[in-house]
Design an enzyme around this catalytic site. Structure first.
Site, PDB file in Angstrom:
ATOM      1  CB  SER A 139      -3.337  -6.542   4.981  1.00  0.00           C
ATOM      2  OG  SER A 139      -2.928  -5.431   5.740  1.00  0.00           O
TER       3      SER A 139
ATOM      4  CG  ASP B  54      -4.139   0.982  11.511  1.00  0.00           C
ATOM      5  OD1 ASP B  54      -4.215   1.015  12.757  1.00  0.00           O
ATOM      6  OD2 ASP B  54      -3.775  -0.025  10.880  1.00  0.00           O
TER       7      ASP B  54
ATOM      8  NE  ARG C 171      -1.133   1.590  12.200  1.00  0.00           N
ATOM      9  CZ  ARG C 171      -0.266   0.976  11.428  1.00  0.00           C
ATOM     10  NH1 ARG C 171       1.016   1.303  11.465  1.00  0.00           N
ATOM     11  NH2 ARG C 171      -0.641   0.014  10.611  1.00  0.00           N
TER      12      ARG C 171
ATOM     13  CG  ASP D 232      -2.029  -1.023   1.141  1.00  0.00           C
ATOM     14  OD1 ASP D 232      -2.349  -1.436   0.011  1.00  0.00           O
ATOM     15  OD2 ASP D 232      -2.549  -1.420   2.201  1.00  0.00           O
TER      16      ASP D 232
HETATM   17  N1  ARG Z   1      -7.355  -4.816  13.293  1.00  0.00           N
HETATM   18  C1  ARG Z   1      -6.195  -4.325  13.907  1.00  0.00           C
HETATM   19  C2  ARG Z   1      -6.423  -2.978  14.528  1.00  0.00           C
HETATM   20  O1  ARG Z   1      -7.362  -2.340  14.209  1.00  0.00           O
HETATM   21  C3  ARG Z   1      -4.985  -4.304  13.007  1.00  0.00           C
HETATM   22  C4  ARG Z   1      -5.047  -3.370  11.832  1.00  0.00           C
HETATM   23  C5  ARG Z   1      -3.945  -3.541  10.829  1.00  0.00           C
HETATM   24  N2  ARG Z   1      -3.955  -4.873  10.338  1.00  0.00           N
HETATM   25  C6  ARG Z   1      -3.301  -5.330   9.288  1.00  0.00           C
HETATM   26  N3  ARG Z   1      -3.375  -6.604   9.085  1.00  0.00           N
HETATM   27  N4  ARG Z   1      -2.577  -4.581   8.516  1.00  0.00           N
HETATM   28  O2  ARG Z   1      -5.673  -2.542  15.343  1.00  0.00           O
END
Ligand code: ARG
Length: 403
Positions: free
Chosen positions: A173, A121, A92, A13
């Site tokens: 991902s 995110d 994050r 991405d």
């Molecule tokens: N679902 C998780 C969260 O909201 C992880 C998000 C990112 N996941 C990923 N496979 N890139 O914190």
């Protein structure tokens, strides 16, 4: 020329974001936070430069991440919907903090991230960025472009000569840091199918896990893990070591249908061996050292704390207040917990604390029993008194006007 600082992870991405932003007329500078991701810093640099970037900042933030973000969450016992120890969610705001810093140093008016329109995110990044510098404009290419699948992104990347890592896990991902790995999408979207073996990123599938019991001993001081197997270690090393040990024993994989901030349910697999071992040991020590009411109340705090972190609201007053409360509760959470790890299981073996509230003399059924047995009967009589049929229910029935 307009300048943008892109939060770059080296994945598909954010790699595609580079040519896209350039085509929009931006000078793109990259920033990568090293929180223990799947790419080494040198690998990241190479990939970014090959993608047409002239400048990339890479910052090792593992220590700050462990001390300032992971540790408060561990002490709080925060766990989202029973299965997620919040690895991605915790990272994050820290990435956002340095993204804003780099933008300031670079005199850039824009920052960009590679989050999707339906994920959490984007919320966490943007809430944090807006708090730190509301003047910065935020670009989210994935909310704008019309690349609608990973296949289309791969085609786009190839067309723009962007290196993409075609690996056995390419359909997923993945977000990885020292506190855990998040894996979603691809075959995992089908809830009727067992997750395939190639969705195991760090943790060994139980069948392939070590076929012996591995003992670990963790010493906590005021809720902070300070020693592993008798050896003093800083938190980053301790977590990284426990991740390796736990992963080889098949520890710490969970599979969750979770409630995202934007209102949808999604399926995510988490691998967090160290996090689960520490969470389990820490909780065990609290069971022994916290009085009943504090323990009960802290359970409520843990639940809400996890929601705040998950929902990107870690900057709230409430979270700050929780941290003060939690720190107060941790004053006596010191001692050692020994566990054994075996094929996906964490088994408590020994507990020891100078502040233990467990008193063998009160608990024993043996001859040294000092519990005042005579007091039990009167205690029970008063304890249950408000609920006795004769005293309350009959009286309430006689005031039942429903017919
Ligand atoms: N679902 C998780 C969260 O909201 C992880 C998000 C990112 N996941 C990923 N496979 N890139 O914190």
């Amino acid at each position: 020329m307009k300048k943008v600082v892109l939060a770059y992870s080296g994945g598909l991405d954010t790699s595609c974001c580079i040519p896209w932003l350039k085509n929009k007329g931006f000078e793109v500078v990259c920033f990568s936070a090293n929180l223990g991701s799947e790419f080494s810093p040198s690998d990241l640099k190479k990939r970014a430069l090959k993608s047409g970037i002239r400048k990339i900042y890479i910052k090792d933030l593992r220590k700050e991440f462990a001390d300032q973000y992971v540790l408060p969450c561990l002490k709080a016992g925060a766990c989202y919907e029973g299965k997620y120890l919040l690895s991605t969610a915790l990272g994050r705001p820290l990435i956002a903090k340095y993204l804003v810093d780099v933008a300031k140093g670079e005199n850039a008016g824009f920052v960009a991230h590679g989050c999707t329109a339906k994920g959490n995110d984007q919320v966490r990044f943007e809430v944090s960025i807006n708090i730190l510098n509301p003047k910065l404009k935020i670009i989210a290419p994935l909310r704008e472009w019309n690349l609608n699948s990973r296949q289309e992104e791969i085609k786009y990347a190839k067309y723009h000569k962007i290196p993409v890592k075609i690996s056995k896990n390419k359909s997923y991902s993945i977000d990885k840091n020292i506190w855990g790995v998040s894996v979603e999408a691809g075959l995992l979207e089908d809830l009727g199918k067992e997750p395939p073996l190639n969705s195991y990123i760090t943790v060994k599938p139980v069948k392939k896990a070590l076929n012996k019991e591995v003992y670990v001993d963790i010493e906590f001081r005021k809720g902070v893990p300070i020693k592993l197997n008798g050896k003093k270690m800083d938190l980053v090393n301790l977590i990284e070591k426990l991740n390796r040990t736990g992963a080889s024993c098949g520890i710490g994989r969970t599979d969750l249908i979770e409630d995202r901030v934007v209102g949808i349910k999604s399926r995510e697999i988490y691998e967090a061996p160290a996090a689960w071992i520490l969470y389990t040991a820490h909780r065990e020590l609290e069971n022994m050292t916290l009085d009943r009411e504090t323990f009960y109340f802290k359970e409520l705090v843990s639940l809400k704390y996890a929601q705040l972190i998950y929902q990107g609201l870690g900057a709230s007053k409430l979270k700050q207040a929780f941290d003060s409360f939690v720190d107060e509760t941790q004053k006596c959470v010191s001692g050692n917990i020994s566990l054994k790890l075996y094929k996906g299981n964490i088994i408590i073996v020994k507990r020891n604390s100078p502040f233990s509230l467990y008193k063998k003399k009160l608990a024993t059924y043996g001859k040294d029993d000092e519990f005042d047995r005579d007091a039990a009967q009167g205690f029970i009589k008063l304890w249950g008194m408000p609920y006795r049929k004769l005293d309350c229910c009959k009286m309430q029935q006689s005031h039942d006007y429903s017919d």
